[in-house]
Design a protein around this motif. Structure first.
Motif, PDB file in Angstrom:
ATOM      1  N   PHE A  22       9.713  -1.310   7.863  1.00 51.54           N
ATOM      2  CA  PHE A  22       8.984  -2.487   7.382  1.00 51.54           C
ATOM      3  C   PHE A  22       7.554  -2.111   6.997  1.00 51.54           C
ATOM      4  N   LEU A  23       6.901  -1.318   7.840  1.00 48.67           N
ATOM      5  CA  LEU A  23       5.555  -0.844   7.509  1.00 48.67           C
ATOM      6  C   LEU A  23       5.565  -0.074   6.187  1.00 48.67           C
ATOM      7  N   ASP A  24       6.565   0.763   6.041  1.00 49.22           N
ATOM      8  CA  ASP A  24       6.664   1.611   4.858  1.00 49.22           C
ATOM      9  C   ASP A  24       6.755   0.773   3.586  1.00 49.22           C
ATOM     10  N   ASN A  25       7.439  -0.355   3.670  1.00 49.45           N
ATOM     11  CA  ASN A  25       7.648  -1.194   2.497  1.00 49.45           C
ATOM     12  C   ASN A  25       6.492  -2.154   2.229  1.00 49.45           C
ATOM     13  N   HIS A  26       5.607  -2.327   3.201  1.00 46.59           N
ATOM     14  CA  HIS A  26       4.562  -3.335   3.057  1.00 46.59           C
ATOM     15  C   HIS A  26       3.159  -2.774   3.276  1.00 46.59           C
ATOM     16  N   ARG A  27       3.010  -1.463   3.169  1.00 47.11           N
ATOM     17  CA  ARG A  27       1.685  -0.853   3.125  1.00 47.11           C
ATOM     18  C   ARG A  27       1.610  -0.002   1.868  1.00 47.11           C
ATOM     19  N   MET A  28       0.433   0.118   1.304  1.00 49.54           N
ATOM     20  CA  MET A  28       0.276   0.866   0.058  1.00 49.54           C
ATOM     21  C   MET A  28      -0.693   2.014   0.270  1.00 49.54           C
ATOM     22  N   TYR A  29      -0.499   3.065  -0.513  1.00 48.51           N
ATOM     23  CA  TYR A  29      -1.388   4.210  -0.427  1.00 48.51           C
ATOM     24  C   TYR A  29      -2.680   3.914  -1.174  1.00 48.51           C
ATOM     25  N   LYS A  30      -3.767   4.316  -0.551  1.00 49.26           N
ATOM     26  CA  LYS A  30      -5.081   4.115  -1.175  1.00 49.26           C
ATOM     27  C   LYS A  30      -5.216   5.097  -2.336  1.00 49.26           C
ATOM     28  N   ARG A  31      -5.677   4.574  -3.468  1.00 43.73           N
ATOM     29  CA  ARG A  31      -5.890   5.415  -4.636  1.00 43.73           C
ATOM     30  C   ARG A  31      -7.384   5.495  -4.921  1.00 43.73           C
ATOM     31  N   VAL A  32      -7.849   6.715  -5.099  1.00 42.49           N
ATOM     32  CA  VAL A  32      -9.270   6.912  -5.407  1.00 42.49           C
ATOM     33  C   VAL A  32      -9.514   6.521  -6.854  1.00 42.49           C
ATOM     34  N   ASP A  33     -10.547   5.707  -7.076  1.00 39.68           N
ATOM     35  CA  ASP A  33     -10.882   5.300  -8.436  1.00 39.68           C
ATOM     36  C   ASP A  33     -11.156   6.532  -9.295  1.00 39.68           C
ATOM     37  N   GLN A  34     -10.634   6.530 -10.559  1.00 36.30           N
ATOM     38  CA  GLN A  34     -10.724   7.711 -11.401  1.00 36.30           C
ATOM     39  C   GLN A  34     -12.170   8.094 -11.673  1.00 36.30           C
ATOM     40  N   SER A  35     -13.052   7.105 -11.883  1.00 37.67           N
ATOM     41  CA  SER A  35     -14.452   7.424 -12.163  1.00 37.67           C
ATOM     42  C   SER A  35     -15.106   8.116 -10.975  1.00 37.67           C
ATOM     43  N   LYS A  36     -14.768   7.661  -9.737  1.00 38.81           N
ATOM     44  CA  LYS A  36     -15.321   8.301  -8.552  1.00 38.81           C
ATOM     45  C   LYS A  36     -14.795   9.720  -8.415  1.00 38.81           C
ATOM     46  N   ARG A  37     -13.506   9.902  -8.759  1.00 38.16           N
ATOM     47  CA  ARG A  37     -12.925  11.237  -8.686  1.00 38.16           C
ATOM     48  C   ARG A  37     -13.621  12.162  -9.676  1.00 38.16           C
ATOM     49  N   ASP A  38     -13.877  11.656 -10.903  1.00 36.60           N
ATOM     50  CA  ASP A  38     -14.556  12.478 -11.911  1.00 36.60           C
ATOM     51  C   ASP A  38     -15.970  12.819 -11.468  1.00 36.60           C
ATOM     52  N   ASP A  39     -16.666  11.846 -10.828  1.00 32.57           N
ATOM     53  CA  ASP A  39     -18.020  12.107 -10.346  1.00 32.57           C
ATOM     54  C   ASP A  39     -18.028  13.207  -9.297  1.00 32.57           C
ATOM     55  N   ARG A  40     -17.018  13.185  -8.406  1.00 35.91           N
ATOM     56  CA  ARG A  40     -16.955  14.210  -7.362  1.00 35.91           C
ATOM     57  C   ARG A  40     -16.693  15.575  -7.976  1.00 35.91           C
ATOM     58  N   VAL A  41     -15.815  15.627  -8.986  1.00 37.73           N
ATOM     59  CA  VAL A  41     -15.517  16.907  -9.623  1.00 37.73           C
ATOM     60  C   VAL A  41     -16.761  17.456 -10.319  1.00 37.73           C
ATOM     61  N   ALA A  42     -17.478  16.552 -11.054  1.00 38.68           N
ATOM     62  CA  ALA A  42     -18.697  16.995 -11.751  1.00 38.68           C
ATOM     63  C   ALA A  42     -19.743  17.469 -10.750  1.00 38.68           C
ATOM     64  N   SER A  88      -3.133   1.220   3.367  1.00 38.69           N
ATOM     65  CA  SER A  88      -3.709  -0.073   3.735  1.00 38.69           C
ATOM     66  C   SER A  88      -2.659  -1.144   3.522  1.00 38.69           C
ATOM     67  N   SER A  89      -2.859  -2.294   4.158  1.00 40.95           N
ATOM     68  CA  SER A  89      -1.945  -3.413   3.975  1.00 40.95           C
ATOM     69  C   SER A  89      -2.109  -3.982   2.577  1.00 40.95           C
ATOM     70  N   PHE A  90      -1.040  -4.575   2.062  1.00 44.45           N
ATOM     71  CA  PHE A  90      -1.146  -5.292   0.799  1.00 44.45           C
ATOM     72  C   PHE A  90      -2.092  -6.478   0.971  1.00 44.45           C
ATOM     73  N   PRO A  91      -2.724  -6.922  -0.115  1.00 50.55           N
ATOM     74  CA  PRO A  91      -3.592  -8.100  -0.011  1.00 50.55           C
ATOM     75  C   PRO A  91      -2.852  -9.254   0.645  1.00 50.55           C
ATOM     76  N   SER A  92      -3.551  -9.952   1.540  1.00 49.49           N
ATOM     77  CA  SER A  92      -2.882 -10.965   2.348  1.00 49.49           C
ATOM     78  C   SER A  92      -2.803 -12.329   1.688  1.00 49.49           C
ATOM     79  N   SER A  93      -3.430 -12.507   0.544  1.00 51.70           N
ATOM     80  CA  SER A  93      -3.366 -13.814  -0.110  1.00 51.70           C
ATOM     81  C   SER A  93      -3.559 -13.639  -1.603  1.00 51.70           C
ATOM     82  N   SER A  94      -3.282 -14.696  -2.334  1.00 52.27           N
ATOM     83  CA  SER A  94      -3.460 -14.670  -3.774  1.00 52.27           C
ATOM     84  C   SER A  94      -4.942 -14.627  -4.124  1.00 52.27           C
TER      85      SER A  94
END
Length: 279
Positions: A253-273, A177-183
């Motif tokens: 340029f895209l590579d330097n200004h887009r970030m990989y989505k990270r799954v929230d740890q609690s959601k990941r733990d819920d899926r595993v459980a 996803s794109s980095f946040p566009s504003s402060s």
């Protein structure tokens, strides 16, 4: 009364072909985005250049007189050019360029999976050429030559090239996803430069929208068709080579200004459980 020339059926049909079917190489960027989706630390700009590397070297060889191309407006469909490229567009040539890129990637210190991906991206160029080219891809430098000739159909060329690109773009979009566009709201600017930096961040966010990237690729090809003076081998080689470099730079340029989505740890733990409970 006769219609003006710019409203005639012949003229309009030619313009449709020019705009929507001059797409000739953007499909070669698709494997780079596919690889990037699988390998997050893979350099995107470097990989996009790998996908079009044989074409770029061909442009250089044309300027050096080693290989040649000639405009051929009598050909149907798109890619109205006849090429003689025994070194860059033959199976030995593709393997030689792949080995060269593998060596350069090794010198840059990339991990082994990324180096292997670079070699495969270069070789993917050969397999994507076969359906569209008109029997000018050599199994050896002297032939025989293969190609199914889909360049003769403007619509098929457009759909195939964009299908290859959009498949890779879709997978890449799912992972990034794109980095946040504003402060964040409520944050006071602590430096007189902050408003300018925030404005620049908003500008970058728009530039990293993948829909805009797709549009730029297609428009670049349409403008290439219309560019004045592109009726000589020299001008075609120069513009094509510059296009490849500029679009690869856009990928970096895209590579330097887009970030990989990270799954929230609690959601990941819920899926595993949940999966353990189901099992």
């Amino acid at each position: 009364d006769a219609l003006p020339i710019f409203l005639s059926e012949k003229f309009l049909s030619e313009q449709f072909v020019c705009i929507f079917a001059s797409i000739m190489f953007i499909g070669h960027f698709g494997p780079a985005f596919l690889a990037k989706a699988l390998l997050p630390d893979l350099p995107l700009g470097w990989s996009m250049l790998a996908g079009s590397l044989n074409d770029f070297i061909f442009c250089v060889f044309v300027l050096l007189g080693i290989e040649n191309l000639k405009p051929a407006s009598q050909l149907p469909g798109v890619f109205q050019i006849t090429c003689t490229y025994p070194y860059t567009h033959s199976i030995p040539g593709f393997f030689a360029v792949s080995l060269l890129w593998t060596a350069l990637s090794t010198l840059r210190g990339f991990r082994t999976p990324i180096i292997v991906a670079q070699a495969l991206i270069v070789l993917s160029h050969f397999f994507l050429e076969i359906p569209v080219h008109r029997a000018d891809i050599g199994l050896t430098q002297q032939g025989p030559f293969i190609g199914w000739g889909w360049f003769d159909s403007a619509a098929v060329t457009f759909l195939l090239d964009n299908a290859c690109l959009l498949f890779g773009l879709y997978l890449y979009a799912q992972k990034t996803s794109s980095f946040p566009s504003s402060s964040p709201s409520g944050v006071t600017n602590s430096c007189w430069m902050d408003p300018f930096r925030n404005a620049l961040n908003r500008y970058k966010a728009r530039l990293t929208d993948l829909r805009l990237f797709w549009l730029v690729l297609n428009v670049a090809n349409a403008l290439f068709y219309y560019a004045p003076g592109l009726h000589t081998s020299f001008s075609i080689a120069v513009v094509s080579g510059v296009q490849i470099l500029m679009l690869s730079a856009y990928g970096a340029f895209l590579d330097n200004h887009r970030m990989y989505k990270r799954v929230d740890q609690s959601k990941r733990d819920d899926r595993v459980a949940s999966s353990k409970w189901v099992g």
